[in-house]
Design a protein around this motif. Structure first.
Motif, PDB file in Angstrom:
ATOM      1  N   GLY A  91       3.129   5.432 -44.746  1.00  0.00           N
ATOM      2  CA  GLY A  91       1.828   5.953 -44.342  1.00  0.00           C
ATOM      3  C   GLY A  91       1.077   6.626 -45.455  1.00  0.00           C
ATOM      4  N   LEU A  92       1.617   6.569 -46.698  1.00  0.00           N
ATOM      5  CA  LEU A  92       1.103   7.362 -47.819  1.00  0.00           C
ATOM      6  C   LEU A  92       0.387   6.510 -48.867  1.00  0.00           C
ATOM      7  N   SER A  93      -0.340   5.491 -48.445  1.00  0.00           N
ATOM      8  CA  SER A  93      -1.083   4.681 -49.409  1.00  0.00           C
ATOM      9  C   SER A  93      -2.178   5.509 -50.058  1.00  0.00           C
ATOM     10  N   VAL A  94      -2.558   5.117 -51.273  1.00  0.00           N
ATOM     11  CA  VAL A  94      -3.571   5.866 -52.019  1.00  0.00           C
ATOM     12  C   VAL A  94      -4.976   5.654 -51.462  1.00  0.00           C
ATOM     13  N   VAL A  95      -5.149   4.650 -50.653  1.00  0.00           N
ATOM     14  CA  VAL A  95      -6.438   4.389 -50.002  1.00  0.00           C
ATOM     15  C   VAL A  95      -6.221   4.304 -48.494  1.00  0.00           C
ATOM     16  N   PRO A  96      -7.333   4.591 -47.742  1.00  0.00           N
ATOM     17  CA  PRO A  96      -8.679   4.953 -48.188  1.00  0.00           C
ATOM     18  C   PRO A  96      -8.747   6.408 -48.664  1.00  0.00           C
ATOM     19  N   CYS A  97      -9.743   6.659 -49.506  1.00  0.00           N
ATOM     20  CA  CYS A  97      -9.915   8.013 -50.051  1.00  0.00           C
ATOM     21  C   CYS A  97     -11.399   8.284 -50.271  1.00  0.00           C
ATOM     22  N   PRO A  98     -12.170   8.445 -49.169  1.00  0.00           N
ATOM     23  CA  PRO A  98     -13.600   8.708 -49.305  1.00  0.00           C
ATOM     24  C   PRO A  98     -13.840  10.024 -50.040  1.00  0.00           C
ATOM     25  N   PRO A  99     -14.981  10.171 -50.676  1.00  0.00           N
ATOM     26  CA  PRO A  99     -15.257  11.364 -51.504  1.00  0.00           C
ATOM     27  C   PRO A  99     -15.005  12.690 -50.793  1.00  0.00           C
ATOM     28  N   GLU A 100     -15.325  12.773 -49.500  1.00  0.00           N
ATOM     29  CA  GLU A 100     -15.212  14.049 -48.800  1.00  0.00           C
ATOM     30  C   GLU A 100     -13.761  14.487 -48.600  1.00  0.00           C
ATOM     31  N   HIS A 101     -12.816  13.561 -48.724  1.00  0.00           N
ATOM     32  CA  HIS A 101     -11.398  13.914 -48.546  1.00  0.00           C
ATOM     33  C   HIS A 101     -10.543  13.515 -49.742  1.00  0.00           C
ATOM     34  N   ARG A 102     -11.160  12.992 -50.779  1.00  0.00           N
ATOM     35  CA  ARG A 102     -10.416  12.430 -51.909  1.00  0.00           C
ATOM     36  C   ARG A 102      -9.470  13.453 -52.552  1.00  0.00           C
ATOM     37  N   ASP A 103      -9.972  14.621 -52.865  1.00  0.00           N
ATOM     38  CA  ASP A 103      -9.163  15.613 -53.586  1.00  0.00           C
ATOM     39  C   ASP A 103      -7.955  16.058 -52.765  1.00  0.00           C
ATOM     40  N   GLU A 104      -8.154  16.338 -51.473  1.00  0.00           N
ATOM     41  CA  GLU A 104      -7.031  16.808 -50.671  1.00  0.00           C
ATOM     42  C   GLU A 104      -6.013  15.695 -50.433  1.00  0.00           C
ATOM     43  N   ILE A 105      -6.474  14.455 -50.336  1.00  0.00           N
ATOM     44  CA  ILE A 105      -5.537  13.336 -50.191  1.00  0.00           C
ATOM     45  C   ILE A 105      -4.703  13.179 -51.450  1.00  0.00           C
ATOM     46  N   PHE A 106      -5.348  13.205 -52.608  1.00  0.00           N
ATOM     47  CA  PHE A 106      -4.623  13.011 -53.868  1.00  0.00           C
ATOM     48  C   PHE A 106      -3.665  14.169 -54.147  1.00  0.00           C
ATOM     49  N   THR A 107      -4.061  15.385 -53.768  1.00  0.00           N
ATOM     50  CA  THR A 107      -3.166  16.533 -53.942  1.00  0.00           C
ATOM     51  C   THR A 107      -1.933  16.387 -53.057  1.00  0.00           C
ATOM     52  N   PHE A 108      -2.147  15.967 -51.827  1.00  0.00           N
ATOM     53  CA  PHE A 108      -1.044  15.796 -50.886  1.00  0.00           C
ATOM     54  C   PHE A 108      -0.085  14.697 -51.342  1.00  0.00           C
ATOM     55  N   LEU A 109      -0.619  13.624 -51.903  1.00  0.00           N
ATOM     56  CA  LEU A 109       0.187  12.475 -52.306  1.00  0.00           C
ATOM     57  C   LEU A 109       0.865  12.640 -53.664  1.00  0.00           C
ATOM     58  N   GLN A 110       0.438  13.618 -54.459  1.00  0.00           N
ATOM     59  CA  GLN A 110       0.898  13.730 -55.846  1.00  0.00           C
ATOM     60  C   GLN A 110       2.419  13.717 -56.007  1.00  0.00           C
ATOM     61  N   PRO A 111       3.195  14.423 -55.178  1.00  0.00           N
ATOM     62  CA  PRO A 111       4.647  14.395 -55.380  1.00  0.00           C
ATOM     63  C   PRO A 111       5.284  13.026 -55.123  1.00  0.00           C
ATOM     64  N   VAL A 112       4.527  12.116 -54.512  1.00  0.00           N
ATOM     65  CA  VAL A 112       5.056  10.789 -54.184  1.00  0.00           C
ATOM     66  C   VAL A 112       4.512   9.714 -55.123  1.00  0.00           C
ATOM     67  N   ILE A 113       3.212   9.725 -55.377  1.00  0.00           N
ATOM     68  CA  ILE A 113       2.608   8.666 -56.198  1.00  0.00           C
ATOM     69  C   ILE A 113       2.205   9.141 -57.587  1.00  0.00           C
ATOM     70  N   GLY A 114       2.231  10.443 -57.826  1.00  0.00           N
ATOM     71  CA  GLY A 114       1.813  10.978 -59.110  1.00  0.00           C
ATOM     72  C   GLY A 114       0.331  11.287 -59.151  1.00  0.00           C
ATOM     73  N   GLU A 115      -0.118  11.775 -60.307  1.00  0.00           N
ATOM     74  CA  GLU A 115      -1.534  12.090 -60.484  1.00  0.00           C
ATOM     75  C   GLU A 115      -2.358  10.807 -60.532  1.00  0.00           C
ATOM     76  N   VAL A 116      -3.525  10.845 -59.913  1.00  0.00           N
ATOM     77  CA  VAL A 116      -4.426   9.698 -59.920  1.00  0.00           C
ATOM     78  C   VAL A 116      -5.430   9.867 -61.047  1.00  0.00           C
ATOM     79  N   ASP A 117      -5.451   8.927 -61.962  1.00  0.00           N
ATOM     80  CA  ASP A 117      -6.365   8.969 -63.099  1.00  0.00           C
ATOM     81  C   ASP A 117      -7.805   8.981 -62.602  1.00  0.00           C
TER      82      ASP A 117
END
Length: 531
Positions: A91-117
């Motif tokens: 359930g932890l795909s990097v998308v979708p990630c609309p601008p209004e939720h992008r930062d919180e999604i990427f922060t939540f996913l970081q321990p699994v997928i790493g930092e998003v360039d």
């Protein structure tokens, strides 16, 4: 003339059928002929005497959603015989990630997928997969759409039912992703924000799946004290939707649940299969897992994403409440602390400079060094790191692994996460050779034919990967050549970044990707889509 002719080898074709002696000819990226003593000339001839010729291995559970855009992508995968991987799991795909939720999604996913360039520009599955197609891929890559990220993209990490508008947007994301070629839909019911759905909620949000022949692939709600009820939950969801079900990394957590827990779980799966359901599963060959440290927390402490978690952990009253919860067995969430203890929970990735000295140490060890109670230690570290902590947790038994690997419908996977920095789990580098070395060669649990089947044709069948996972004329020339006796891996929990050794040749799409453990850096991989 053929492009490549592999002679004198023993073919283990992936079907599970007995091995046989034959030559394999390759032309234009396909298997052109399989027969004894092929005499047609070839541009390159490989003498496979004393070697096995198998399909390239397929890992249907990795989290390289953004790692595939990096320069280091490919070597840990290819060097263990992988020619195809599937991302977007749990359930932890990097998308979708609309601008209004992008930062919180990427922060939540970081321990699994790493930092998003930040240079990667995508907001939905279609934009993401278009970037993947432009990437020079060293091996084949497919993508799943994660229902957890879908929910986060419309409601963030808040609880509660989706509004009609939010539900419509979630349906749009799922439908458009599947229409664009996503191979399936994944759930991470143990994770926020999906943990707030009940069965009716899942069936409601997953309605777009009815229009596509794809599996529901799920990390279940609990794999320990609530293991069996969690299996029944996802079986009911798939039954109501009328879709195939695939259980991710089937395992049983906590010594009090070992043995009998797996026996009962396999009975549950068999009963569902006997009722006519299409159910499969997968497993990795390690007694430790790896995910976000925040998974020690109960659902009510996960609300609001990373910011909400930090706020709750900063509240003394909330901390006392949390500690009392974690000290007792739970019948509503996966209480890792109670099941395995702080000594079996290791912080494997930390981002702050002052915390680097704690990488690779258990919460129990860190607490002793800090002179703190382990509970306060874990809470303080999560606050310090803004929740960006990966863990390696020692949770299962070796006997259970053998039992699950022996189940006819179990594919071999790695469940590799790709956190930025720290000490990764050794499965990132060695899961597939480990199965061949430990469970085929040294302490046989599987025959070589069974093991190769679980690494090739069986996982390919889960996602209907046409031409993959089998050595047949006309199929894709993804091929491994190796001697079982020559395989080795010394990747450990302490020193995981060590490549497997012993693969003579690995072909991707008819091109030599690995030549005697050396990468050729030929970008022969392709992006895979739902057929």
């Amino acid at each position: 003339m053929f492009d490549i002719l592999i002679q004198n080898g023993t073919v283990v074709d992936g079907s599970g059928s007995p091995a046989y002696c034959a030559d394999v000819a390759v032309k234009d990226g396909k298997i052109a002929q399989i027969a004894p003593h092929i005499v047609v000339d070839a541009q390159k001839i490989i003498d496979a005497a004393g070697r096995l010729i198998t399909p390239g291995f397929i890992d249907i559970h990795r989290h390289a959603d953004v790692n595939l855009f990096t320069s280091e992508f490919g070597e840990p995968e290819l060097r263990q015989g992988l020619t195809t991987i599937i991302n977007g799991n749990c359930g932890l795909s990097v998308v979708p990630c609309p601008p209004e939720h992008r930062d919180e999604i990427f922060t939540f996913l970081q321990p699994v997928i790493g930092e998003v360039d930040s240079s990667l520009k995508f907001t939905n599955f279609e934009e993401y997969i278009a970037l993947v197609q432009k990437q020079p891929l060293p091996l084949n890559v497919g993508m799943l759409i994660g229902n957890g990220t879908v929910r986060a993209s419309v409601k963030g990490y808040e609880t509660g039912r989706l509004t009609p508008t939010e539900l419509a947007q979630a349906h749009h994301y799922l439908h458009s992703s599947l229409a664009a070629g996503a191979l399936g839909v994944t759930l991470g019911i143990v994770y926020a924000p999906e943990n707030c759905y009940d069965i009716d909620g899942f069936v409601e949000v997953l309605q777009p799946m009815r229009d596509f022949q794809v599996p529901l692939v799920t990390h279940i709600r609990g794999e320990g004290d609530t293991f069996h009820q969690s299996l029944h939950e996802v079986i009911e969801i798939a039954r109501r939707l009328g879709v195939p079900l695939h259980i991710s990394h089937l395992k049983c957590i906590g010594s009090r649940n070992w043995g009998h827990g797996v026996t009962k779980a396999l009975e549950i799966l068999d009963n569902a299969r006997q009722s006519g359901m299409d159910i499969t599963c997968d497993a990795y060959p390690y007694t430790a897992g790896s995910t976000q440290l925040i998974q020690i927390l109960p659902p009510q402490f996960l609300e609001g994403g990373s910011a909400g978690i930090v706020k709750a952990l900063s509240n003394p009253e909330k901390r006392r409440e949390l500690t009392e919860i974690l000290k007792k067995p739970s019948d509503y969430f996966e209480n890792l602390v109670n099941m395995v203890g702080w000594g079996n929970i290791v912080m494997s990735t930390l981002t702050q400079p002052e915390n680097q000295k704690y990488i690779g140490k258990s919460v129990e060890q860190i607490a002793a060094e800090q002179g703190k109670d382990p509970y306060d230690c874990a809470y303080d570290m999560l606050i310090s790191e803004q929740c960006k902590i990966s863990m390696v947790d020692y949770i299962t038994s070796e006997d259970d692994i053998k039992t699950i690997l022996g189940y006819p419908y179990t594919s071999v996977i790695s469940d590799s996460v790709y956190p930025t920095g720290g000490v990764p789990h050794p499965r990132l580098y060695a899961a597939f050779p480990k199965v061949l070395i430990e469970y085929v060669r040294e302490s046989p649990v599987l025959t070589i034919e069974q093991a190769i089947h679980k690494m090739t044709a069986l996982p390919a069948s889960v996602y209907h990967l046409k031409g993959k996972g089998i050595l047949r004329e006309g199929c894709d020339a993804d091929i491994n050549v190796f001697a079982l006796k020559n395989l080795s891996t010394d990747a450990t929990y302490q020193e995981p970044r060590r490549f497997a050794k012993g693969f003579d040749f690995i072909l991707v799409g008819g091109k030599i990707a690995v030549d005697h453990d050396v990468l050729t850096h030929i970008p022969a991989g392709k992006t895979l889509f739902r057929i």
